[in-house]
Design a protein around this motif. Structure first.
Motif, short mmCIF file in Angstrom:
data_model
loop_
_atom_site.label_atom_id
_atom_site.label_comp_id
_atom_site.label_asym_id
_atom_site.label_seq_id
_atom_site.Cartn_x
_atom_site.Cartn_y
_atom_site.Cartn_z
N TRP A 114 -0.20 8.69 1.77
CA TRP A 114 0.87 8.05 2.48
C TRP A 114 0.43 7.09 3.43
O TRP A 114 0.92 6.23 3.80
CB TRP A 114 1.96 9.01 3.08
CG TRP A 114 2.38 9.85 1.88
CD1 TRP A 114 2.63 9.68 0.40
CD2 TRP A 114 3.14 11.20 1.93
NE1 TRP A 114 3.05 10.78 -0.18
CE2 TRP A 114 3.47 11.89 0.70
CE3 TRP A 114 3.12 12.02 3.05
CZ2 TRP A 114 3.91 13.01 0.34
CZ3 TRP A 114 3.66 13.42 2.95
CH2 TRP A 114 3.96 13.83 1.56
N TYR A 115 -0.70 7.55 4.01
CA TYR A 115 -1.07 6.85 5.46
C TYR A 115 -1.82 5.53 4.86
O TYR A 115 -1.50 4.60 5.47
CB TYR A 115 -2.23 7.67 5.98
CG TYR A 115 -2.71 7.10 7.45
CD1 TYR A 115 -2.37 7.69 8.48
CD2 TYR A 115 -4.14 6.22 7.36
CE1 TYR A 115 -2.62 7.10 9.75
CE2 TYR A 115 -4.39 5.92 8.37
CZ TYR A 115 -4.09 6.06 9.79
OH TYR A 115 -4.43 5.72 10.96
N ALA A 152 -1.09 4.04 1.95
CA ALA A 152 0.18 3.19 1.61
C ALA A 152 0.64 2.46 2.68
O ALA A 152 1.12 1.28 2.67
CB ALA A 152 1.14 3.94 0.75
N ALA A 153 0.98 3.01 3.78
CA ALA A 153 1.55 2.49 4.99
C ALA A 153 0.84 1.36 5.59
O ALA A 153 1.29 0.44 5.93
CB ALA A 153 2.13 3.41 5.96
N GLN A 158 -1.25 -0.27 4.04
CA GLN A 158 -1.19 -1.43 2.80
C GLN A 158 -0.02 -2.28 3.06
O GLN A 158 -0.25 -3.40 2.93
CB GLN A 158 -1.60 -0.93 1.46
CG GLN A 158 -1.80 -1.98 0.40
CD GLN A 158 -1.98 -1.51 -0.90
OE1 GLN A 158 -1.91 -0.15 -1.15
NE2 GLN A 158 -2.53 -2.30 -1.87
N GLU A 159 1.06 -1.48 3.16
CA GLU A 159 2.38 -2.38 3.32
C GLU A 159 2.09 -3.14 4.44
O GLU A 159 3.09 -3.93 4.60
CB GLU A 159 3.51 -1.20 3.30
CG GLU A 159 4.00 -0.19 2.07
CD GLU A 159 4.69 0.60 2.25
OE1 GLU A 159 5.30 0.96 3.42
OE2 GLU A 159 4.79 1.61 1.50
N ARG A 160 1.57 -2.73 5.46
CA ARG A 160 1.51 -3.81 6.79
C ARG A 160 0.25 -4.49 6.54
O ARG A 160 0.10 -5.18 7.74
CB ARG A 160 1.35 -2.73 7.90
CG ARG A 160 2.67 -2.27 8.00
CD ARG A 160 2.72 -0.68 8.93
NE ARG A 160 4.11 -0.09 9.10
CZ ARG A 160 4.61 0.65 8.14
NH1 ARG A 160 3.95 0.67 6.87
NH2 ARG A 160 5.74 1.26 8.44
N GLY A 161 -0.42 -5.00 5.43
CA GLY A 161 -1.36 -5.80 5.25
C GLY A 161 -2.75 -5.59 5.85
O GLY A 161 -3.61 -6.30 6.10
N GLU A 190 -6.14 -3.23 5.21
CA GLU A 190 -7.03 -2.80 4.06
C GLU A 190 -7.59 -1.64 4.64
O GLU A 190 -8.25 -1.33 5.61
CB GLU A 190 -8.03 -3.71 3.82
CG GLU A 190 -7.59 -4.95 3.30
CD GLU A 190 -7.00 -4.68 1.97
OE1 GLU A 190 -7.74 -3.91 1.23
OE2 GLU A 190 -5.91 -5.39 1.40
#
Length: 99
Positions: free
Chosen positions: A46-47, A49-50, A52-55, A57
């Protein structure tokens, strides 16, 4: 409550959860999965993914290190118990931990 305050409170609660898990390393991931439906690895996913959602890497190893506080391989050597037999139910086990 304004949005920024909410974000800060949620972040503090997350940090406290991670610290609590770190303070209770004897609690195995399988026990967390059986009882709560998530584990440290889930938090790391989850960390990541969060991020990555904010760009940002962040590979799987780096996300796990944020949750485990060390490389995952090191944590496993230091804290992971051998696998239990299939079908183990921590709620009905006669182990000392559950008495």
């Amino acid at each position: 409550m304004d949005k920024q305050t909410q974000i800060e409170i949620e972040a503090a609660a997350f940090r406290r959860l991670v610290a609590h898990l770190d303070e209770n390393r004897a609690v195995q991931n399988i026990d967390l999965m059986n009882l709560a439906g998530f584990c440290r690895n889930c938090l790391a996913k989850w960390y990541g993914a969060a991020a990555q959602e904010r760009g940002v890497e962040l590979d799987k190893a780096a996300a796990r290190e944020q949750i485990y506080g060390m490389p995952y391989a090191d944590w496993k050597v230091l804290h992971q118990e051998p696998s239990r037999s299939e079908g183990f139910d921590p709620l009905t086990s006669d182990s000392v931990e559950n008495r």
